[in-house]
Write a protein that holds these residues in place. Structure first.
Motif, PDB file in Angstrom:
ATOM      1  N   ARG A   1       0.828  -1.201   0.000  1.00  0.00           N
ATOM      2  CA  ARG A   1       0.000   0.000   0.000  1.00  0.00           C
ATOM      3  C   ARG A   1       0.863   1.251   0.000  1.00  0.00           C
ATOM      4  O   ARG A   1       0.596   2.206  -0.731  1.00  0.00           O
ATOM      5  N   SER A   2       1.939   1.252   0.815  1.00  0.00           N
ATOM      6  CA  SER A   2       2.827   2.412   0.871  1.00  0.00           C
ATOM      7  C   SER A   2       3.422   2.700  -0.498  1.00  0.00           C
ATOM      8  O   SER A   2       3.455   3.852  -0.941  1.00  0.00           O
ATOM      9  N   LEU A   3       3.886   1.630  -1.158  1.00  0.00           N
ATOM     10  CA  LEU A   3       4.498   1.807  -2.477  1.00  0.00           C
ATOM     11  C   LEU A   3       3.465   2.311  -3.475  1.00  0.00           C
ATOM     12  O   LEU A   3       3.745   3.172  -4.303  1.00  0.00           O
ATOM     13  N   MET A   4       2.228   1.806  -3.355  1.00  0.00           N
ATOM     14  CA  MET A   4       1.180   2.206  -4.287  1.00  0.00           C
ATOM     15  C   MET A   4       0.781   3.674  -4.065  1.00  0.00           C
ATOM     16  O   MET A   4       0.706   4.459  -5.007  1.00  0.00           O
TER      17      MET A   4
ATOM     18  N   GLY B   1     -11.660   2.072  -5.620  1.00  0.00           N
ATOM     19  CA  GLY B   1     -11.023   1.568  -4.408  1.00  0.00           C
ATOM     20  C   GLY B   1     -10.257   2.607  -3.625  1.00  0.00           C
ATOM     21  O   GLY B   1      -9.416   2.272  -2.796  1.00  0.00           O
ATOM     22  N   LEU B   2     -10.545   3.894  -3.867  1.00  0.00           N
ATOM     23  CA  LEU B   2      -9.827   4.928  -3.128  1.00  0.00           C
ATOM     24  C   LEU B   2     -10.743   5.708  -2.184  1.00  0.00           C
ATOM     25  O   LEU B   2     -10.322   6.662  -1.552  1.00  0.00           O
TER      26      LEU B   2
ATOM     27  N   SER C   1      -9.934   8.754   3.919  1.00  0.00           N
ATOM     28  CA  SER C   1     -10.007   7.787   2.830  1.00  0.00           C
ATOM     29  C   SER C   1      -8.642   7.727   2.145  1.00  0.00           C
ATOM     30  O   SER C   1      -7.814   8.617   2.336  1.00  0.00           O
ATOM     31  N   PRO C   2      -8.395   6.671   1.341  1.00  0.00           N
ATOM     32  CA  PRO C   2      -7.143   6.644   0.568  1.00  0.00           C
ATOM     33  C   PRO C   2      -6.980   7.891  -0.286  1.00  0.00           C
ATOM     34  O   PRO C   2      -5.873   8.415  -0.432  1.00  0.00           O
TER      35      PRO C   2
ATOM     36  N   SER D   1      -7.495   6.314   7.555  1.00  0.00           N
ATOM     37  CA  SER D   1      -8.202   5.514   8.556  1.00  0.00           C
ATOM     38  C   SER D   1      -7.388   4.248   8.805  1.00  0.00           C
ATOM     39  O   SER D   1      -6.273   4.117   8.308  1.00  0.00           O
ATOM     40  N   ALA D   2      -7.956   3.318   9.551  1.00  0.00           N
ATOM     41  CA  ALA D   2      -7.263   2.055   9.820  1.00  0.00           C
ATOM     42  C   ALA D   2      -7.015   1.292   8.524  1.00  0.00           C
ATOM     43  O   ALA D   2      -6.114   0.463   8.455  1.00  0.00           O
ATOM     44  N   LYS D   3      -7.834   1.606   7.487  1.00  0.00           N
ATOM     45  CA  LYS D   3      -7.664   0.883   6.219  1.00  0.00           C
ATOM     46  C   LYS D   3      -6.591   1.501   5.330  1.00  0.00           C
ATOM     47  O   LYS D   3      -6.348   1.009   4.238  1.00  0.00           O
ATOM     48  N   THR D   4      -5.989   2.606   5.758  1.00  0.00           N
ATOM     49  CA  THR D   4      -4.957   3.232   4.929  1.00  0.00           C
ATOM     50  C   THR D   4      -3.575   3.144   5.578  1.00  0.00           C
ATOM     51  O   THR D   4      -2.658   3.859   5.203  1.00  0.00           O
TER      52      THR D   4
END
Lengths: 305, 264
Positions: free
Chosen positions: A76-79, A163-164, A173-174, A254-257
């Motif tokens: 996720r970090s790389l993305m 998905g963001l 949010s992402p 959030s916890a999802k990011t």
């Protein structure tokens, strides 16, 4: 130093001078940068706990555990960093071009305004995005007043579809995290681009169009290859710090990011699992070095073609 | 349509400028807010409260003081170390140049979280307790490279003939250095020092790894406050920093432009 006129020329200085000049600075970097990196590697291969101490046991299993548990955060970090870097390039290139070639006597003012936010607090500016993107924040109230709430909802569903999004709001949010990363690292992209684009000779585009190149062709075949050094410098200065950053993902996400930096921070400072934290940190460093080296090599060969 | 196409780059450029400046404008605007709760997110009422009482929140001014102190010491030390390295790289031939360049480049190419955590493991292994001293060591470490890069650019652009001319006029090497070279490199050194100070003053991630509960810098104060609601005073200090930076950089630009005109 030998006295006399000759000493002023570069070649005839005694050869211990450069080493004396280098010694203090390089010593500092060796002791507080190189040595800690070795210490990090060593810590990642130790077993034990905070209370009874650690011993070096070459416990490679820690790396397997670290990767199998936290690969989603690493990916996720790389993305996020990759997307943010792409966005800073898309936004930064026209801005650098505008400042370099189209701003006339406003050039210095604009340069000051690009750099100035960089001299003020990163955290405060990131928190300002909470105010802008928040549920009853500036953007929503503005759109509400303009009767454009439908556009906001449309945008939110679009974000959800790719998905963001976070479902119900822009903040946390992402999208908000990537928006914050893009914003925070934009000056790092603009400055190398500007330094490069400012030196481009615009007559090259004229020459290209004289040779029947369309504007798009002129850009792709002439301008873009010449600006590659600036692009490479800017992408490195943006991508590397953005990958390790977790200020944006904590304050705007959030916890999802959760990004990898957050995990390293928590494992080191709260969970106190030093070997796991050190292994994650080391993995991040190696991944970035590998990516950067392959990228520079690729960009370098493209430049030659 | 043709007008839009011709000015597309200007339009996009101005929009991106807006994106860059918007958060700063929000920070300034909300420094005049008197929020209803403890969250300074919704606009409620115009007030000068925070501006007349910037230290009104406990801990805020002592954290700013600590950040100023660390920023000042770190930028002075990093500027001295970095300038020396820059002169060696820009003015001398020596063996190990590429290794030196690599060592200077690496801290800039390493994420902060990696540098912060590896320093922490070193301090733990050596039994050095975290505090102001460890923060200072860390800040000097990551500032040196940026000073080297900034000053080196200036040293490299210098014409070595100027020093030779000074020598022809019977200046000793020391005189030539202090009276000719150093004044010419000074803008680069000043820029490097300013950059080092702002990097140090603003750093959160590396600091967080090497700080103790008693050594709270301004970014750490903001981070702590962000969990429960940032006091309006933080916006005041942020606004002062922004306007001060615009002022200083703007002033330097004007002076630089005027000097250039005089020379021409």
């Amino acid at each position: 130093m030998p006295d006399g006129v000759a000493a002023a020329t570069v070649r005839k200085r005694p050869n211990w001078v450069p080493y004396a000049l280098l010694a203090p600075g390089l010593l500092w970097l060796v002791v507080f940068f190189v040595l800690p990196t070795l210490s990090l590697a060593s810590q990642s291969l130790q077993t034990g706990d905070v209370y009874n101490g650690y011993s070096l046991t070459w416990h490679v299993q820690t790396y397997v555990d670290a990767l199998s548990t936290y690969w989603p955060q690493l990916l996720r970090s790389l993305m996020y960093a990759g997307l943010a870097t792409l966005l800073t390039l898309l936004l930064g290139y026209p801005l650098a071009w505008f400042v370099a070639h189209r701003s006339g006597r406003w050039k210095n003012v604009l340069l000051v305004l690009v750099i100035a936010p960089f001299y003020t607090s990163f955290l405060i500016r990131t928190l300002a995005w909470q105010t802008i993107l928040g549920d009853q924040g500036l953007l929503t109230s503005l759109l509400d007043r303009l009767h454009l709430t439908w556009a906001l909802h449309g945008f939110e569903s679009f974000l959800g579809a790719v998905g963001l999004g976070s479902g119900s709001q822009l903040l946390y949010s992402p999208f908000a995290v990537i928006c914050g990363l893009t914003y925070n690292f934009l000056p790092f992209m603009v400055l190398p681009l500007y330094a490069n684009i400012e030196r481009l000779d615009l007559r090259l585009t004229e020459a290209a169009s004289d040779l029947y190149a369309s504007p798009v062709q002129a850009f792709r075949r002439v301008i873009w290859p010449l600006s590659l050094p600036g692009v490479v410098g800017g992408t490195l200065l943006t991508f590397i710090p953005a990958t390790g950053d977790y200020i944006n993902s904590v304050l705007l996400g959030s916890a999802k990011t959760t990004m990898i930096g957050q995990v390293i921070d928590a494992q080191f400072l709260r969970v106190l699992d030093y070997p796991l934290a050190a292994a994650l940190s080391f993995i991040l460093m190696v991944v970035i070095i590998v990516l950067v080296m392959s990228y520079v090599r690729r960009a370098g060969t493209e430049e030659l073609l | 349509m043709a007008w839009i196409r011709r000015h597309l780059v200007v339009i996009i450029g101005l929009l991106v400028m807006g994106y860059i400046l918007l958060p700063n404008l929000v920070v300034i605007a909300y420094s005049f807010n008197r929020p209803r709760g403890h969250l300074n997110i919704q606009w409620s009422r115009f007030s000068f409260d925070a501006w007349t009482n910037p230290c009104g929140t406990p801990g805020i001014c002592s954290s700013v003081g600590l950040s100023l102190k660390i920023g000042l010491i770190a930028s002075i030390v990093a500027t001295i170390l970095g300038t020396m390295v820059a002169f060696a790289l820009g003015r001398h031939r020596f063996r190990g140049r590429s290794l030196t360049n690599l060592l200077i480049f690496m801290p800039m190419a390493t994420p902060e979280v990696v540098m912060g955590s590896s320093l922490l493991t070193l301090f733990i292994a050596m039994g050095i307790p975290s505090g102001q001293m460890t923060i200072l060591i860390a800040h000097i470490m990551f500032c040196v490279s940026f000073v080297v890069v900034t000053v080196k650019a200036r040293v490299a652009s210098l014409d070595p003939k100027l020093e030779e001319a000074a020598a022809d006029l019977y200046a000793s090497p020391a005189q030539a250095f202090w009276r000719v070279t150093l004044p010419l490199v000074a803008p680069g050194i000043a820029a490097g020092a300013l950059l080092a100070f702002s990097l140090s003053f603003d750093d959160y991630i590396i600091t967080n790894f090497n700080a103790s509960p008693t050594s709270v810098t301004f970014p750490m104060f903001i981070w702590g406050a962000a969990q429960r609601g940032v006091p309006v005073q933080v916006n005041v200090i942020g606004s002062v920093m922004f306007l001060g930076a615009v002022g200083i950089v703007g002033f330097a630009q004007i002076v630089g432009a005027r000097r250039k005109r005089e020379v021409a």
